[in-house]
Design a protein around this motif. Structure first.
Motif, PDB file in Angstrom:
ATOM      1  N   ARG A   1      64.258  39.752  32.965  1.00  0.00           N
ATOM      2  CA  ARG A   1      63.982  38.867  34.091  1.00  0.00           C
ATOM      3  C   ARG A   1      64.997  37.741  34.115  1.00  0.00           C
ATOM      4  N   ALA A   2      65.173  37.167  35.283  1.00  0.00           N
ATOM      5  CA  ALA A   2      66.046  36.008  35.442  1.00  0.00           C
ATOM      6  C   ALA A   2      65.168  34.778  35.646  1.00  0.00           C
TER       7      ALA A   2
ATOM      8  N   LYS B   1      72.381  31.010  46.193  1.00  0.00           N
ATOM      9  CA  LYS B   1      71.639  29.982  45.472  1.00  0.00           C
ATOM     10  C   LYS B   1      71.010  30.598  44.223  1.00  0.00           C
ATOM     11  N   ASN B   2      70.824  29.772  43.199  1.00  0.00           N
ATOM     12  CA  ASN B   2      70.186  30.252  41.965  1.00  0.00           C
ATOM     13  C   ASN B   2      68.816  30.849  42.248  1.00  0.00           C
ATOM     14  N   SER B   3      68.032  30.173  43.090  1.00  0.00           N
ATOM     15  CA  SER B   3      66.679  30.660  43.380  1.00  0.00           C
ATOM     16  C   SER B   3      66.712  32.025  44.059  1.00  0.00           C
ATOM     17  N   GLU B   4      67.688  32.245  44.942  1.00  0.00           N
ATOM     18  CA  GLU B   4      67.833  33.544  45.605  1.00  0.00           C
ATOM     19  C   GLU B   4      68.207  34.620  44.589  1.00  0.00           C
TER      20      GLU B   4
ATOM     21  N   ARG C   1      65.909  37.922  43.797  1.00  0.00           N
ATOM     22  CA  ARG C   1      66.467  39.264  44.025  1.00  0.00           C
ATOM     23  C   ARG C   1      66.622  40.042  42.720  1.00  0.00           C
ATOM     24  N   PHE C   2      67.071  39.367  41.660  1.00  0.00           N
ATOM     25  CA  PHE C   2      67.245  40.026  40.372  1.00  0.00           C
ATOM     26  C   PHE C   2      65.901  40.522  39.854  1.00  0.00           C
ATOM     27  N   ASN C   3      64.885  39.691  39.913  1.00  0.00           N
ATOM     28  CA  ASN C   3      63.566  40.076  39.406  1.00  0.00           C
ATOM     29  C   ASN C   3      62.929  41.179  40.237  1.00  0.00           C
ATOM     30  N   ASP C   4      63.261  41.265  41.516  1.00  0.00           N
ATOM     31  CA  ASP C   4      62.759  42.356  42.352  1.00  0.00           C
ATOM     32  C   ASP C   4      63.353  43.700  41.938  1.00  0.00           C
TER      33      ASP C   4
END
Length: 173
Positions: free
Chosen positions: A20-21, A2-5, A9-12
């Motif tokens: 940032r995403a 999902k986009n939110s996932e 995860r990308f920002n972490d």
């Protein structure tokens, strides 16, 4: 994925690159990657909601893990990426904590004005919030002019909640 996932995860992963995403709500309603430069975030990559290929703008540095996440999101079929987004047809800005909105009456081919005092996540069904496909189908019952007006008045359910919440203290203006 999902986009939110992907965004979470990308920002972490971003510890040193200052990128940032986020959700891309302006152009293509997908996901974008932004890099902080000159006191601003600029878009360096974008994956539109209905596409499989990322568009890149300029050069930026990112980790292999970030690239792997970007590839994983691109491999996910577009219809499986998006969290189910709900839309509301606002009838003006909410005032005093009351949300004024429209429902589409497909039988009489018109908009029905409604209102709801306060608004939270549990009100999705009560408001008749529309999915993207549901709204597209309901608009078929309207004239082209009215369908265009609906497009201009629709907001995400989350935005409707935010506007309603912000209007609670309108009497203090």
């Amino acid at each position: 994925m999902k986009n939110s996932e992907f965004i979470e995860r990308f920002n972490d992963l971003d510890k040193i690159y200052d990128i940032r995403a986020t959700k891309d709500i302006v152009f293509s309603h997908g996901v974008e990657v932004n890099e902080f430069e000159d006191n601003n975030y600029k878009t360096v990559a974008r994956l539109p909601e209905d596409e499989k290929d990322w568009s890149f703008f300029g050069a930026f540095q990112c980790s292999p893990q970030m690239l792997e996440l970007m590839a994983e999101l691109a491999k996910t079929p577009p219809e499986e990426r998006e969290d189910v987004q709900k839309y509301v047809i606002l009838n003006g800005l909410p005032r005093h904590g009351t949300c004024h909105y429209f429902l589409i009456d497909v039988y009489s081919c018109r908009l029905l004005p409604c209102q709801l005092d306060g608004l939270d996540e549990s009100d999705v069904a009560a408001m008749g919030a529309y999915s993207k496909d549901g709204l597209r189908e309901a608009k078929k019952a309207l004239t082209p002019e009215l369908a265009t007006a609906v497009d201009m008045m629709k907001v995400t359910f989350e935005r409707a909640i935010e506007l309603t919440e912000n209007s609670r203290h309108d009497d203090l203006d």
